[in-house]
Design a protein around this motif. Structure first.
Motif, PDB file in Angstrom:
ATOM      1  N   ASP A 135      52.784  -9.066  -7.731  1.00  0.00           N
ATOM      2  CA  ASP A 135      54.195  -8.672  -6.949  1.00  0.00           C
ATOM      3  C   ASP A 135      55.217  -9.563  -7.646  1.00  0.00           C
ATOM      4  N   VAL A 136      56.171  -8.976  -7.885  1.00  0.00           N
ATOM      5  CA  VAL A 136      57.469  -9.730  -8.634  1.00  0.00           C
ATOM      6  C   VAL A 136      58.184 -10.799  -7.639  1.00  0.00           C
ATOM      7  N   ARG A 137      57.870 -10.660  -6.313  1.00  0.00           N
ATOM      8  CA  ARG A 137      58.589 -11.570  -5.703  1.00  0.00           C
ATOM      9  C   ARG A 137      57.873 -12.956  -5.566  1.00  0.00           C
ATOM     10  N   THR A 138      56.752 -13.110  -6.136  1.00  0.00           N
ATOM     11  CA  THR A 138      55.840 -14.385  -5.954  1.00  0.00           C
ATOM     12  C   THR A 138      56.638 -15.219  -7.006  1.00  0.00           C
ATOM     13  N   THR A 139      57.486 -14.715  -8.105  1.00  0.00           N
ATOM     14  CA  THR A 139      58.165 -15.616  -8.878  1.00  0.00           C
ATOM     15  C   THR A 139      59.307 -16.206  -8.371  1.00  0.00           C
ATOM     16  N   ASP A 140      59.517 -15.889  -7.135  1.00  0.00           N
ATOM     17  CA  ASP A 140      60.981 -16.100  -6.567  1.00  0.00           C
ATOM     18  C   ASP A 140      60.793 -17.107  -5.372  1.00  0.00           C
ATOM     19  N   ASP A 141      60.429 -16.302  -4.403  1.00  0.00           N
ATOM     20  CA  ASP A 141      60.208 -17.142  -2.970  1.00  0.00           C
ATOM     21  C   ASP A 141      59.284 -16.832  -2.148  1.00  0.00           C
ATOM     22  N   HIS A 142      58.266 -15.778  -2.576  1.00  0.00           N
ATOM     23  CA  HIS A 142      56.940 -15.279  -1.805  1.00  0.00           C
ATOM     24  C   HIS A 142      55.646 -15.778  -2.363  1.00  0.00           C
ATOM     25  N   PHE A 143      54.729 -15.892  -1.478  1.00  0.00           N
ATOM     26  CA  PHE A 143      53.394 -16.489  -1.748  1.00  0.00           C
ATOM     27  C   PHE A 143      52.548 -15.299  -1.689  1.00  0.00           C
ATOM     28  N   LEU A 144      51.472 -14.982  -2.408  1.00  0.00           N
ATOM     29  CA  LEU A 144      50.610 -13.984  -2.288  1.00  0.00           C
ATOM     30  C   LEU A 144      49.273 -14.452  -2.276  1.00  0.00           C
ATOM     31  N   MET A 145      48.527 -14.115  -1.217  1.00  0.00           N
ATOM     32  CA  MET A 145      47.044 -14.569  -1.346  1.00  0.00           C
ATOM     33  C   MET A 145      46.220 -13.172  -1.555  1.00  0.00           C
ATOM     34  N   GLU A 146      45.385 -13.004  -2.424  1.00  0.00           N
ATOM     35  CA  GLU A 146      44.498 -12.088  -2.864  1.00  0.00           C
ATOM     36  C   GLU A 146      43.078 -12.051  -2.390  1.00  0.00           C
ATOM     37  N   VAL A 147      42.695 -11.134  -1.292  1.00  0.00           N
ATOM     38  CA  VAL A 147      41.313 -11.415  -0.608  1.00  0.00           C
ATOM     39  C   VAL A 147      40.551 -10.441  -1.132  1.00  0.00           C
ATOM     40  N   SER A 148      39.367 -10.550  -1.291  1.00  0.00           N
ATOM     41  CA  SER A 148      38.446  -9.495  -1.716  1.00  0.00           C
ATOM     42  C   SER A 148      37.857  -8.758  -0.252  1.00  0.00           C
ATOM     43  N   VAL A 149      38.064  -7.447  -0.463  1.00  0.00           N
ATOM     44  CA  VAL A 149      37.369  -6.845   0.870  1.00  0.00           C
ATOM     45  C   VAL A 149      36.017  -6.879   0.805  1.00  0.00           C
ATOM     46  N   GLY A 150      35.183  -6.603  -0.189  1.00  0.00           N
ATOM     47  CA  GLY A 150      33.773  -6.558  -0.290  1.00  0.00           C
ATOM     48  C   GLY A 150      33.258  -5.424   0.673  1.00  0.00           C
ATOM     49  N   LYS A 151      32.454  -6.074   1.694  1.00  0.00           N
ATOM     50  CA  LYS A 151      31.541  -5.413   2.705  1.00  0.00           C
ATOM     51  C   LYS A 151      32.115  -5.379   3.982  1.00  0.00           C
ATOM     52  N   HIS A 152      33.320  -6.142   4.157  1.00  0.00           N
ATOM     53  CA  HIS A 152      34.072  -6.307   5.416  1.00  0.00           C
ATOM     54  C   HIS A 152      35.121  -5.018   5.875  1.00  0.00           C
ATOM     55  N   ASN A 153      35.340  -5.039   7.131  1.00  0.00           N
ATOM     56  CA  ASN A 153      36.054  -3.799   7.492  1.00  0.00           C
ATOM     57  C   ASN A 153      37.646  -4.068   7.266  1.00  0.00           C
ATOM     58  N   VAL A 154      38.044  -3.277   6.494  1.00  0.00           N
ATOM     59  CA  VAL A 154      39.652  -3.263   6.116  1.00  0.00           C
ATOM     60  C   VAL A 154      40.518  -3.468   7.370  1.00  0.00           C
ATOM     61  N   LYS A 155      40.146  -2.878   8.262  1.00  0.00           N
ATOM     62  CA  LYS A 155      41.254  -2.865   9.556  1.00  0.00           C
ATOM     63  C   LYS A 155      41.034  -4.484  10.169  1.00  0.00           C
ATOM     64  N   ASP A 156      39.847  -4.887  10.303  1.00  0.00           N
ATOM     65  CA  ASP A 156      39.880  -6.036  10.734  1.00  0.00           C
ATOM     66  C   ASP A 156      40.579  -7.551  10.139  1.00  0.00           C
ATOM     67  N   MET A 157      40.344  -7.124   8.513  1.00  0.00           N
ATOM     68  CA  MET A 157      40.836  -8.228   7.764  1.00  0.00           C
ATOM     69  C   MET A 157      42.140  -8.086   7.740  1.00  0.00           C
ATOM     70  N   SER A 158      42.751  -6.754   7.789  1.00  0.00           N
ATOM     71  CA  SER A 158      44.095  -6.821   7.775  1.00  0.00           C
ATOM     72  C   SER A 158      44.744  -7.478   9.106  1.00  0.00           C
ATOM     73  N   LYS A 159      44.274  -7.074  10.104  1.00  0.00           N
ATOM     74  CA  LYS A 159      44.869  -7.880  11.562  1.00  0.00           C
ATOM     75  C   LYS A 159      44.424  -9.267  11.461  1.00  0.00           C
ATOM     76  N   PHE A 160      43.271  -9.819  11.046  1.00  0.00           N
ATOM     77  CA  PHE A 160      43.342 -11.180  10.799  1.00  0.00           C
ATOM     78  C   PHE A 160      44.264 -11.710   9.712  1.00  0.00           C
ATOM     79  N   LEU A 161      44.608 -11.410   8.920  1.00  0.00           N
ATOM     80  CA  LEU A 161      45.567 -11.938   7.866  1.00  0.00           C
ATOM     81  C   LEU A 161      46.836 -11.569   8.241  1.00  0.00           C
ATOM     82  N   SER A 162      47.302 -10.318   9.156  1.00  0.00           N
ATOM     83  CA  SER A 162      48.442 -10.324   9.984  1.00  0.00           C
ATOM     84  C   SER A 162      48.639 -11.624  10.958  1.00  0.00           C
ATOM     85  N   ASP A 163      47.573 -11.844  11.584  1.00  0.00           N
ATOM     86  CA  ASP A 163      47.626 -12.958  12.560  1.00  0.00           C
ATOM     87  C   ASP A 163      47.710 -14.305  12.009  1.00  0.00           C
ATOM     88  N   THR A 164      47.358 -14.545  10.711  1.00  0.00           N
ATOM     89  CA  THR A 164      47.686 -15.904  10.065  1.00  0.00           C
ATOM     90  C   THR A 164      48.981 -16.115   9.626  1.00  0.00           C
TER      91      THR A 164
END
Length: 174
Positions: A135-164
């Motif tokens: 993501d081009v914004r990470t060279t300016d003012d944003h931070f990106l965390m890339e998390v592997s989905v693996g065998k986890h539920n995508v909706k639960d992970m998305s909600k968890f990351l939104s809550d962080t």
């Protein structure tokens, strides 16, 4: 076979640090974190092993010292001994004080240059390599965390990351 990852984008480095800690506590695997500047303590928060670059630097310095000693011994003592300023160069130990600056400089030269080459090779930074920034914004003012989905539920992970405190949460196929 494509793997799925979730990109969580943050706007503050303190928020990112807290999110990394929470993500690790929740046993999600963080693939990579992209930041516009170095974030102190992020490597420890991610659980990365300490670097061994200092050990290689020391070894490269020893190589430089060895090259300096052998080069000066051959050039100044064995191959072409000269009488410089009334001081004959017939013994390496007698002339050691004059050789110390050269030994120091070559030690630093070898350590610095070989360490940079090792860092580039270890980081896979080749000349003319295309950027791997997701993501081009990470060279300016944003931070990106890339998390592997693996065998986890995508909706639960998305909600968890939104809550962080993530500004955006995107599912990406790699």
């Amino acid at each position: 076979m494509s793997s799925k990852v979730i990109h969580a984008i943050y706007t503050d480095d303190d928020l990112l640090m807290q999110a990394v800690k929470q993500t690790r506590e929740a046993n999600y695997h963080i693939e990579e974190v992209y930041t516009p500047f170095p974030v102190h303590g992020l490597d420890k928060a991610m659980g990365l092993a300490p670097t061994r670059l200092a050990i290689t630097s020391f070894l490269y310095g020893l190589v430089g010292l060895s090259v300096a000693i052998s080069m000066m011994n051959f050039i100044m003592i064995q191959d072409w001994p000269q009488d410089i300023g009334g001081k004959p160069s017939f013994s390496f130990l007698e002339n050691l004080p004059a050789f110390v600056p050269i030994m120091f400089e070559l030690t630093v030269f070898f350590a610095a240059h070989l360490m940079v080459i090792t860092f580039y090779m270890r980081s896979k930074l080749w000349p003319f390599k295309q950027a791997e920034n997701p993501d081009v914004r990470t060279t300016d003012d944003h931070f990106l965390m890339e998390v592997s989905v693996g065998k986890h539920n995508v909706k639960d992970m998305s909600k968890f990351l939104s809550d962080t405190g993530a500004l955006e949460v995107n599912l990406i196929n790699k």
